[in-house]
Write a protein that holds these residues in place. Structure first.
Motif, short mmCIF file in Angstrom:
data_model
loop_
_atom_site.label_atom_id
_atom_site.label_comp_id
_atom_site.label_asym_id
_atom_site.label_seq_id
_atom_site.Cartn_x
_atom_site.Cartn_y
_atom_site.Cartn_z
N ARG A 120 -9.41 8.33 0.12
CA ARG A 120 -9.31 7.67 1.27
C ARG A 120 -10.36 8.23 2.19
O ARG A 120 -9.52 9.57 2.42
N ARG A 121 -10.79 7.31 2.61
CA ARG A 121 -11.72 8.27 4.37
C ARG A 121 -10.64 8.84 5.38
O ARG A 121 -11.07 9.57 6.14
N ASP A 122 -9.66 8.11 5.46
CA ASP A 122 -8.39 8.34 6.65
C ASP A 122 -7.61 9.38 6.18
O ASP A 122 -6.42 9.39 7.03
N SER A 123 -7.29 10.17 4.60
CA SER A 123 -6.60 10.77 3.89
C SER A 123 -6.61 12.25 5.17
O SER A 123 -8.24 12.92 5.59
N ASP B 121 -2.47 9.24 1.97
CA ASP B 121 -2.04 9.57 3.41
C ASP B 121 -2.69 11.43 3.11
O ASP B 121 -3.31 11.30 4.69
N GLN C 127 -7.18 7.63 -3.85
CA GLN C 127 -7.19 6.20 -2.64
C GLN C 127 -6.29 5.40 -2.40
O GLN C 127 -6.66 5.23 -0.94
N GLN C 128 -4.93 6.11 -2.39
CA GLN C 128 -4.47 5.38 -1.28
C GLN C 128 -3.94 6.56 -0.88
O GLN C 128 -2.49 6.45 -0.21
N SER D 147 0.78 -1.35 0.00
CA SER D 147 0.04 0.15 -0.08
C SER D 147 1.24 1.32 -0.12
O SER D 147 0.82 2.13 0.26
N ARG E 65 -6.92 5.44 -8.59
CA ARG E 65 -6.22 4.82 -7.84
C ARG E 65 -5.12 5.71 -6.56
O ARG E 65 -5.47 4.90 -5.51
#
Length: 460
Positions: free
Chosen positions: A260-263, A243, A240-241, A184, A237
């Motif tokens: 991405r939800r936790d970014s 940070d 969504q990856q 990841s 892509r």
């Protein structure tokens, strides 16, 4: 669960396909791909199966099926158009305890053929137990868009390093954490972008100093003009990856919902005039510092990063500091908004060239080559032109452009709220005075604008 999902090794094992049509051909090709030895039994064969036999890929048995044809096969697939024959095949195979699939007849089958996403050695199988094959194809198509083909290469590399990782980490949880960081992180992205040898070198380094902070990477991603469906697969892509995501005010809510939800989200928007904006030098510094801390950083820009997006300035800074980066093109506003407005930028009858122009230079002036704009068969697209639209119209007419030249103002292009205003050089000031138009907007000047009435398709 109606079926137990399993993967069968048929490599170099005999398999039987009964039927000689196009459906049988598709099944044979799958078996060949799985390196099986294939027999095909049928009175007649389609051209594709005949060609495979000539290449030595399949052995043809030209006859009608009889129960005695069941031998020691690894699997049997029936794809005839005769229901009584299919039933006999099913009964005979089950009696011999050989796995059998009867195409489109799950009730006669001991196993079913799923829809496949092939990223060998990674294989993803999707099934609805025969209830909704069209839905399964749609799901497979969605998976195809978000799982890069290079995942197979990544899996092969993981296989190469598997023993080394076992030797380096004695505990399973440590091995799992290591692989999660590889799959990841930046190393995986290097594989996806074709930097295979560099990725392998990085894995070796990670094994030697697993506790040290690795340098991160920056993804300069074009978010397009607004409609999230216009994102490229690679853009989706990467966002969504990541940070951390640094985004500007032109990135639509629909696109931001795909992050991405936790970014960590950092707004770095700019606004014209005297409104408060994030300085470009501060954005450059943030990108460098975040990457140095080991983060995967996505710089998300509306449109395309290299078309009035100042992407060049940002990667100059990254390059100077030795920060690895990737640039993902996006659909620029000129292309996206004109398409959704039914205005082709070029057309054999109206325009043989197109110019993209920003209405504001770095020092805040609008020092443009007006004489070059006033030529026949040309389309001019002005970015960030709303506040200076009246001045642009005036200058174009001063330099000889026909006062009746059509103009389109596209507000919130490609979005559900899109509005298209059609006017001309002389009438645009009145339109702007009476209509409540807000940025983001795009202005198109040229004869192609006349096609809007005929070609407008979006929102009609």
């Amino acid at each position: 669960m109606d079926h137990l999902p399993i993967f069968i090794n048929v490599r170099q094992n005999p398999c039987l396909v009964i039927g000689g049509g196009d459906i049988a051909l598709r099944k044979i090709n799958l078996l060949i791909k799985a390196q099986a030895k294939v027999d095909c039994l049928s009175p007649l064969f389609c051209e594709g199966i005949t060609n495979l036999s000539q290449n030595g890929d399949v052995n043809l048995i030209q006859k009608r099926f009889e129960s005695d044809d069941i031998k020691e096969y690894a699997i049997i697939i029936a794809s005839t158009d005769d229901s009584s024959v299919n039933a006999l095949i099913s009964k005979s195979a089950k009696k011999a305890r050989i796995p059998v699939n009867v195409v489109d007849s799950p009730e006669l089958s001991s196993f079913i053929m799923p829809s496949i996403v092939d990223r060998s050695p990674v294989i993803i199988a999707v099934s609805s137990a025969g209830r909704a094959p069209v839905l399964v194809r749609i799901i497979r198509a969605k998976l195809e868009t978000v799982i890069p083909s290079a995942y197979g290469v990544l899996a092969e590399i993981a296989g190469e390093f598997r023993q080394k990782v076992k030797d380096r980490f004695s505990k399973i949880k440590d091995r799992r954490a290591f692989w999660e960081s590889i799959f990841s992180g930046v190393i995986a992205e290097k594989v996806f972008s074709g930097r295979i040898n560099e990725a392998k070198d990085d894995i070796d380094k990670q094994l030697k100093r697993a506790s040290e902070i690795e340098l991160g990477e920056v993804y300069l991603v074009g978010a397009g003009p607004g409609d999230p469906d216009l994102l490229t697969f690679k853009a989706l892509r990467l966002i969504q990856q990541a940070d951390v995501v640094l985004y500007d005010r032109l990135v639509s809510k629909g696109v931001m919902e795909l992050v991405r939800r936790d970014s960590e989200l950092i707004y770095v928007g700019k606004k014209g005039g005297s409104q408060e904006s994030t300085r470009q030098i501060d954005i450059n510094d943030q990108l460098v510092e975040l990457a140095k801390s080991g983060k995967r950083v996505c710089r998300l820009k509306g449109g395309d990063p290299f078309i009035f997006g100042r992407g060049g300035e940002e990667i100059e800074s990254l390059s100077e500091h030795g920060i690895p980066f990737q640039v993902v093109p996006g659909i620029t506003a000129a292309s996206g908004c004109s398409s959704y407005a039914g205005i082709p930028l070029t057309h054999r009858d109206y325009s043989q060239s197109c110019r993209f122009v920003t209405a504001h230079l770095k020092n805040g002036t609008t020092n443009l080559p007006w004489d070059e704009f006033v030529i026949d068969q040309q389309t001019i697209v002005f970015y960030m032109a709303l506040s200076g639209a009246n001045y642009i119209c005036q200058k174009l007419m001063e330099h000889g452009m026909d006062k009746d030249m059509p103009i389109a103002i596209i507000e919130k292009g490609t979005m559900p709220e899109q509005k298209v205003y059609i006017s001309s050089l002389t009438k645009l000031p009145d339109l702007l005075a009476t209509e409540d138009i807000h940025a983001p907007t795009l202005m198109i000047v040229g004869e192609v604008v006349r096609l809007n009435e005929k070609l407008n398709w979006y929102g009609t």
